[in-house]
Enzyme design. Structure first.
Site, PDB file in Angstrom:
ATOM      1  N   SER A  47      47.179  35.169  33.923  1.00  0.00           N
ATOM      2  CA  SER A  47      45.798  35.661  33.972  1.00  0.00           C
ATOM      3  C   SER A  47      45.668  37.025  33.303  1.00  0.00           C
ATOM      4  O   SER A  47      46.400  37.957  33.638  1.00  0.00           O
ATOM      5  CB  SER A  47      45.335  35.817  35.426  1.00  0.00           C
ATOM      6  OG  SER A  47      45.544  34.625  36.124  1.00  0.00           O
ATOM      7  N   HIS A  82      40.456  31.033  31.181  1.00  0.00           N
ATOM      8  CA  HIS A  82      41.710  30.513  30.654  1.00  0.00           C
ATOM      9  C   HIS A  82      41.377  29.570  29.503  1.00  0.00           C
ATOM     10  O   HIS A  82      40.615  28.637  29.676  1.00  0.00           O
ATOM     11  CB  HIS A  82      42.471  29.720  31.718  1.00  0.00           C
ATOM     12  CG  HIS A  82      43.130  30.587  32.732  1.00  0.00           C
ATOM     13  ND1 HIS A  82      44.480  30.811  32.749  1.00  0.00           N
ATOM     14  CD2 HIS A  82      42.614  31.286  33.754  1.00  0.00           C
ATOM     15  CE1 HIS A  82      44.765  31.626  33.748  1.00  0.00           C
ATOM     16  NE2 HIS A  82      43.658  31.926  34.379  1.00  0.00           N
ATOM     17  N   HIS A  92      47.389  25.814  37.912  1.00  0.00           N
ATOM     18  CA  HIS A  92      47.801  26.396  39.191  1.00  0.00           C
ATOM     19  C   HIS A  92      47.702  25.365  40.312  1.00  0.00           C
ATOM     20  O   HIS A  92      46.798  24.535  40.333  1.00  0.00           O
ATOM     21  CB  HIS A  92      46.901  27.579  39.559  1.00  0.00           C
ATOM     22  CG  HIS A  92      46.956  28.731  38.600  1.00  0.00           C
ATOM     23  ND1 HIS A  92      46.112  28.840  37.528  1.00  0.00           N
ATOM     24  CD2 HIS A  92      47.767  29.830  38.574  1.00  0.00           C
ATOM     25  CE1 HIS A  92      46.393  29.962  36.871  1.00  0.00           C
ATOM     26  NE2 HIS A  92      47.386  30.577  37.481  1.00  0.00           N
ATOM     27  N   TYR A 109      46.730  26.057  43.248  1.00  0.00           N
ATOM     28  CA  TYR A 109      45.484  26.292  44.014  1.00  0.00           C
ATOM     29  C   TYR A 109      44.269  25.593  43.425  1.00  0.00           C
ATOM     30  O   TYR A 109      43.253  25.432  44.090  1.00  0.00           O
ATOM     31  CB  TYR A 109      45.200  27.791  44.187  1.00  0.00           C
ATOM     32  CG  TYR A 109      44.932  28.584  42.925  1.00  0.00           C
ATOM     33  CD1 TYR A 109      43.756  28.425  42.205  1.00  0.00           C
ATOM     34  CD2 TYR A 109      45.869  29.505  42.466  1.00  0.00           C
ATOM     35  CE1 TYR A 109      43.517  29.166  41.046  1.00  0.00           C
ATOM     36  CE2 TYR A 109      45.639  30.239  41.313  1.00  0.00           C
ATOM     37  CZ  TYR A 109      44.462  30.062  40.615  1.00  0.00           C
ATOM     38  OH  TYR A 109      44.242  30.785  39.473  1.00  0.00           O
ATOM     39  N   GLU A 110      44.379  25.181  42.167  1.00  0.00           N
ATOM     40  CA  GLU A 110      43.247  24.469  41.562  1.00  0.00           C
ATOM     41  C   GLU A 110      43.188  23.024  42.050  1.00  0.00           C
ATOM     42  O   GLU A 110      42.221  22.319  41.753  1.00  0.00           O
ATOM     43  CB  GLU A 110      43.375  24.494  40.040  1.00  0.00           C
ATOM     44  CG  GLU A 110      43.233  25.880  39.444  1.00  0.00           C
ATOM     45  CD  GLU A 110      43.527  25.893  37.955  1.00  0.00           C
ATOM     46  OE1 GLU A 110      42.612  25.600  37.177  1.00  0.00           O
ATOM     47  OE2 GLU A 110      44.679  26.161  37.565  1.00  0.00           O
ATOM     48  N   ALA A 135      50.054  37.624  36.644  1.00  0.00           N
ATOM     49  CA  ALA A 135      49.428  38.771  37.289  1.00  0.00           C
ATOM     50  C   ALA A 135      49.877  38.711  38.740  1.00  0.00           C
ATOM     51  O   ALA A 135      49.931  37.628  39.321  1.00  0.00           O
ATOM     52  CB  ALA A 135      47.911  38.640  37.209  1.00  0.00           C
ATOM     53  N   MET A 168      50.495  33.587  42.780  1.00  0.00           N
ATOM     54  CA  MET A 168      50.192  32.178  43.085  1.00  0.00           C
ATOM     55  C   MET A 168      50.666  31.236  41.979  1.00  0.00           C
ATOM     56  O   MET A 168      50.103  30.157  41.804  1.00  0.00           O
ATOM     57  CB  MET A 168      48.678  32.009  43.262  1.00  0.00           C
ATOM     58  CG  MET A 168      48.041  32.985  44.243  1.00  0.00           C
ATOM     59  SD  MET A 168      46.248  32.865  44.190  1.00  0.00           S
ATOM     60  CE  MET A 168      45.787  34.349  45.104  1.00  0.00           C
ATOM     61  N   SER A 169      51.692  31.647  41.249  1.00  0.00           N
ATOM     62  CA  SER A 169      52.137  30.796  40.131  1.00  0.00           C
ATOM     63  C   SER A 169      53.628  30.955  39.923  1.00  0.00           C
ATOM     64  O   SER A 169      54.353  31.375  40.818  1.00  0.00           O
ATOM     65  CB  SER A 169      51.379  31.197  38.858  1.00  0.00           C
ATOM     66  OG  SER A 169      51.788  32.481  38.429  1.00  0.00           O
ATOM     67  N   ASN A 216      47.105  44.807  40.746  1.00  0.00           N
ATOM     68  CA  ASN A 216      46.485  45.464  41.909  1.00  0.00           C
ATOM     69  C   ASN A 216      47.572  45.684  42.937  1.00  0.00           C
ATOM     70  O   ASN A 216      48.577  44.969  42.936  1.00  0.00           O
ATOM     71  CB  ASN A 216      45.393  44.550  42.505  1.00  0.00           C
ATOM     72  CG  ASN A 216      45.952  43.180  42.876  1.00  0.00           C
ATOM     73  OD1 ASN A 216      46.127  42.312  42.014  1.00  0.00           O
ATOM     74  ND2 ASN A 216      46.261  42.985  44.135  1.00  0.00           N
ATOM     75  N   HIS A 270      38.985  39.761  41.745  1.00  0.00           N
ATOM     76  CA  HIS A 270      39.561  39.003  40.625  1.00  0.00           C
ATOM     77  C   HIS A 270      39.246  39.657  39.277  1.00  0.00           C
ATOM     78  O   HIS A 270      40.092  39.671  38.372  1.00  0.00           O
ATOM     79  CB  HIS A 270      39.063  37.553  40.651  1.00  0.00           C
ATOM     80  CG  HIS A 270      39.582  36.710  39.515  1.00  0.00           C
ATOM     81  ND1 HIS A 270      40.923  36.391  39.374  1.00  0.00           N
ATOM     82  CD2 HIS A 270      38.956  36.136  38.465  1.00  0.00           C
ATOM     83  CE1 HIS A 270      41.088  35.654  38.281  1.00  0.00           C
ATOM     84  NE2 HIS A 270      39.908  35.487  37.703  1.00  0.00           N
TER      85      HIS A 270
END
Ligand code: HPA
Length: 279
Positions: free
Chosen positions: A36, A67, A89, A91-92, A119, A217-218, A241, A253
């Site tokens: 990201s 993306h 991902h 989460y998608e 990220a 998350m990846s 962050n 985000h």
């Protein structure tokens, strides 16, 4: 007429690899997954050939806005690389087979080294927003492995060793090249959660107790699939962050993406230096 997409994963990945090979005139030994906010690097490749994911048989459809969802094959410092601009991902809602299908395909295409970028939120207090980190190890807290289910020995063994997921020489190379740039690249343990929500401060305290330096998350499913196939991995995180509760502010985000874009040039320079040195 196009041949149908095979059912068995290995054959599906071979089919996709054949498709890519038919478009690219040369061997591809290096690949890169751009996380990201970090996708711009693919726009800098020389003699680029861009293939949208939807054209590659067997690839899932990209859903996240921001993306691009394409594979860009081109040269960096004279070396041909296949760069994934955007990833799938968990989460998608994709299965881990779908998440790791591009890595399976790249492995069968002949890629021997894979740079995974992402990220991440920073837990380690020595990191600051915008720091670049080399991943030294990971905690898979996604609750699943892409290697679950019947094992196809053509990919690799049933019980692959994960003692050194992130190649030690690659870590050294990245640290040394960063040093030459006047940049301190620190090592960190990356914890992968399923997402899509950011963590609570209590979860971040838990992750810290577990030894995590960064959270995201990846990356971990892709790293596992790559190691299963014997592909060497370099992991790089951009701390976009500080993790939840570390500072007295919320996580947004847009800020994650902005930080990725802010380090764009440094990140690109590091990749330009590191990629030709990966054996
Ligand atoms: N947590 C999880 N994933 C992330 C974060 C975070 O704080 N920042 C960027 N990706």
């Amino acid at each position: 007429m196009e041949s149908p997409v095979p059912e068995i994963l290995y054959e599906r990945a071979e089919h996709a690899a054949r498709f890519i090979r038919s478009r690219v005139g040369e061997d591809v030994r290096h690949a890169l997954v751009l996380g990201s906010g970090l996708g711009a690097f693919a726009d800098e490749l020389e003699d680029p050939l861009a293939i949208p994911y939807e054209e590659i048989p067997g690839f899932a459809r990209s859903t996240v806005e921001g993306h691009a969802g394409r594979l860009v094959i081109g040269k960096v410092a004279g070396v041909t690389v296949a760069a994934m601009q955007g990833r799938f991902h968990y989460y998608e809602g994709y299965t881990l087979d779908e998440v790791t299908f591009p890595v399976r395909t790249l492995g069968l295409l002949g890629v021997r080294s894979l740079v995974l970028t992402n990220a991440a939120g920073g837990l380690n207090n020595t990191f600051t927003q915008g720091s670049l980190i080399v991943i030294s190890d990971h905690l898979n807290l996604m609750g699943a492995s892409p290697l679950r289910g019947a094992n196809d020995p053509r990919f690799g063994p049933r019980f692959p060793d994960m003692t050194a997921v992130y190649d030690h020489d690659y870590q050294e190379t990245a640290i040394n090249e960063a040093h030459e740039m006047g940049l301190e690249l620190r090592r960190g343990i990356y914890a992968a959660l399923a997402g899509p929500n950011y963590e609570t401060p209590a979860e971040i305290r838990m992750l810290r107790l577990l030894g995590a330096d960064a959270v995201g998350m990846s990356t971990v499913p892709e790293a596992l699939a790559a190691r299963h196939m014997g592909v060497k991995v370099l992991g790089l995180s951009c701390i976009t962050n500080m993790a939840a509760g570390v500072e007295d502010r919320l996580i947004d985000h847009a800020e994650v993406i902005e930080t990725g874009e802010r380090v764009r040039e440094t990140f690109a320079e590091l990749l330009r230096r590191v990629i030709p040195k990966l054996q």
